[in-house]
Design a protein around this motif. Structure first.
Motif, PDB file in Angstrom:
ATOM      1  N   GLU A  67      39.852  43.242  68.231  1.00 58.70           N
ATOM      2  CA  GLU A  67      39.705  42.331  69.356  1.00 58.70           C
ATOM      3  C   GLU A  67      39.837  40.892  68.883  1.00 58.70           C
ATOM      4  OE1 GLU A  67      36.516  43.228  72.284  1.00 58.70           O
ATOM      5  OE2 GLU A  67      35.957  44.750  70.818  1.00 58.70           O
ATOM      6  N   ARG A  68      40.641  40.121  69.581  1.00 58.61           N
ATOM      7  CA  ARG A  68      40.734  38.686  69.322  1.00 58.61           C
ATOM      8  C   ARG A  68      39.905  37.951  70.370  1.00 58.61           C
ATOM      9  NH1 ARG A  68      44.211  36.544  65.783  1.00 58.61           N
ATOM     10  NH2 ARG A  68      42.460  35.071  65.774  1.00 58.61           N
ATOM     11  N   TYR A 139      34.151  31.462  65.251  1.00 54.69           N
ATOM     12  CA  TYR A 139      33.340  32.465  65.940  1.00 54.69           C
ATOM     13  C   TYR A 139      33.665  33.864  65.415  1.00 54.69           C
ATOM     14  CZ  TYR A 139      31.203  35.231  69.648  1.00 54.69           C
ATOM     15  OH  TYR A 139      30.439  36.131  70.335  1.00 54.69           O
ATOM     16  N   GLU A 140      34.965  34.155  65.240  1.00 52.40           N
ATOM     17  CA  GLU A 140      35.369  35.473  64.738  1.00 52.40           C
ATOM     18  C   GLU A 140      34.912  35.677  63.290  1.00 52.40           C
ATOM     19  OE1 GLU A 140      39.473  36.477  67.083  1.00 52.40           O
ATOM     20  OE2 GLU A 140      39.499  34.743  65.744  1.00 52.40           O
ATOM     21  N   LEU A 144      32.314  38.600  61.337  1.00 54.33           N
ATOM     22  CA  LEU A 144      32.716  39.378  60.177  1.00 54.33           C
ATOM     23  C   LEU A 144      31.842  39.096  58.955  1.00 54.33           C
ATOM     24  CD1 LEU A 144      36.602  39.089  60.468  1.00 54.33           C
ATOM     25  CD2 LEU A 144      35.187  41.086  60.975  1.00 54.33           C
ATOM     26  N   ASP A 145      30.699  38.478  59.184  1.00 50.99           N
ATOM     27  CA  ASP A 145      29.829  38.135  58.061  1.00 50.99           C
ATOM     28  C   ASP A 145      28.407  38.648  58.278  1.00 50.99           C
ATOM     29  OD1 ASP A 145      29.491  36.970  55.531  1.00 50.99           O
ATOM     30  OD2 ASP A 145      28.583  35.180  56.401  1.00 50.99           O
ATOM     31  N   ARG A 151      32.238  42.493  56.556  1.00 53.81           N
ATOM     32  CA  ARG A 151      33.018  41.594  55.706  1.00 53.81           C
ATOM     33  C   ARG A 151      34.303  42.241  55.204  1.00 53.81           C
ATOM     34  NH1 ARG A 151      27.739  39.678  54.645  1.00 53.81           N
ATOM     35  NH2 ARG A 151      27.268  41.211  53.017  1.00 53.81           N
ATOM     36  N   THR A 152      34.381  43.559  55.257  1.00 50.10           N
ATOM     37  CA  THR A 152      35.612  44.244  54.845  1.00 50.10           C
ATOM     38  C   THR A 152      36.295  44.944  56.021  1.00 50.10           C
ATOM     39  OG1 THR A 152      34.339  46.217  54.220  1.00 50.10           O
ATOM     40  CG2 THR A 152      34.770  44.590  52.493  1.00 50.10           C
ATOM     41  N   ALA A 153      35.885  44.594  57.236  1.00 50.19           N
ATOM     42  CA  ALA A 153      36.388  45.302  58.426  1.00 50.19           C
ATOM     43  C   ALA A 153      37.889  45.130  58.616  1.00 50.19           C
ATOM     44  CB  ALA A 153      35.638  44.830  59.671  1.00 50.19           C
TER      45      ALA A 153
END
Length: 384
Positions: A67-68, A139-140, A144-145, A151-153
């Protein structure tokens, strides 16, 4: 009655009507979402299958996509990867595999009407990078953190693989975590039975599983779901995770295998995992996967003597622990592969060398698993 419960998640990749590999670079998400929209909804599944905050996972099938989001967190679009099938929870392995087979058959029927053909791979055979235009915004990045897996998604949007889940009402939290550590330790000896990603950047790779070679060390081999924060073990990659719905509590997911076109291999692998949780002879335990040993497995499979012997010990231990269980019969395909020192990737490589076509090598495993017979002979390597 058995205290065990089983479930399977299986990711499906596709070619489109123009023979292009379906991914974020070639296909608008709306074309795959149209397939999902046509598939049935089973409302009672929500008791067992997690929907998630975005509401994408409302069916047994859902679009695997990135998703963006806008800088304010608003949904903009999706970058597609493929379609995932989830089974409901079953008290026996055969029931879970049967439901997967039925869901896959229905997916194929609907997908064909939209011009899509299923192909087997566990790593994108053409792309080696995820191209993001525009780049991720702050934001994205924050999303991811949040955990080692977050973090590796991004790496998962090049990989395809199953989640093989089992649980047992008799397990304590300590036993659940111990089983997760045991499967993590023995993962390098288990995963070659499933290898199906011998292609990279449009050509034959040097080994049997690009997916295993690149993902191990970043992603879990096994993941266990616990109910309370004080039951978590902090590691990178994670071994434990908080359950998001009640049905996940006590679940053990094995996540390191490649995808299988022959679903009887999933039955065999679930029986192997069950047998290993019952076994009391194997001493190995690890909180994080051994990346080096996984990479050796990815390159050489059972031709590596240490891995062959480790796989033999694991398979025999599971067989002994299932001696009085009818699921012991499900292990037979694994004994056959080990005896020949073969993996599913060997058949894909042979088909590729015979035909000179990467796309035919990707299409072949599902055709063969549906009862088609295709002779594979060794020949010279070619690219397509």
């Amino acid at each position: 009655m058995s205290d065990f419960r089983f479930g399977i998640e299986h990711e499906v990749a596709f070619l489109d009507g123009a023979e292009r590999f379906v991914d974020f670079a070639s296909t608008p998400y709306s074309l795959l979402q149209a397939v999902i929209d046509e598939l049935p909804l089973y409302p009672r599944d929500q008791e067992q299958l997690r929907i998630g905050d975005a509401g994408i996972r409302v069916k047994r099938w859902y679009l695997e996509a990135l998703e963006r989001l806008s800088p304010e967190g608003e949904w903009l679009t999706c970058l597609p990867k493929g379609i995932e099938i989830r089974t409901t929870i079953h008290p026996d392995i055969r029931g879970a595999v049967q439901e997967l087979q039925e869901s896959f058959a229905l997916l194929c029927q609907v997908a064909a009407r939209h011009g899509f053909t299923p192909v087997l791979t566990s790593y994108n055979p053409y792309q080696s990078c995820l191209f993001l235009d525009p780049p991720l915004n702050p934001y994205e990045w924050r999303l991811l953190d949040r955990s080692p897996e977050d973090r590796t998604a991004l790496s998962t949007f090049l990989t395809y693989g199953p989640d093989l889940s089992l649980s047992c009402a008799a397990w304590s939290v300590e036993q659940l975590i111990d089983h997760g550590r045991k499967l993590t330790y023995y993962s390098p000896y288990i995963v070659p039975f499933s290898f199906s990603s011998p292609f990279y950047e449009g050509r034959l790779w040097e080994g049997l599983s690009v997916r295993t070679f690149l993902r191990t060390g970043q992603r879990p081999a096994a993941l266990v779901f616990v109910a309370e924060e004080d039951q978590l073990i902090y590691s990178s990659p994670s071994l434990t995770k908080l359950a998001r719905i009640p049905a996940e509590i006590g679940r053990l997911e094995f996540k390191a295998c490649d995808s299988c076109a022959d679903f009887s291999l999933y039955a065999a692998l679930l029986a192997l995992l069950k047998g290993l949780t019952l076994d009391v002879s194997l001493p190995g335990r690890a909180t994080v996967p051994d990346a080096t040993l996984h990479q050796r497995a990815a390159l050489r499979g059972f031709d590596d003597e240490e891995l062959f012997e480790g796989a033999r010990q694991v398979l025999l231990a599971a067989s002994r622990s299932l001696a009085a269980d009818e699921d012991s019969q499900l292990l037979e395909p694994l004994f056959a592969l080990l005896e020949k020192r073969q993996t599913p990737a060997h058949q894909m490589i042979a088909h590729y060398r015979r035909t000179g076509s990467l796309k035919e090598a990707l299409r072949f495993p599902y055709l063969a698993s549906q009862g088609w017979t295709c002779e594979t002979t060794q020949g010279s390597s070619a690219t397509s």
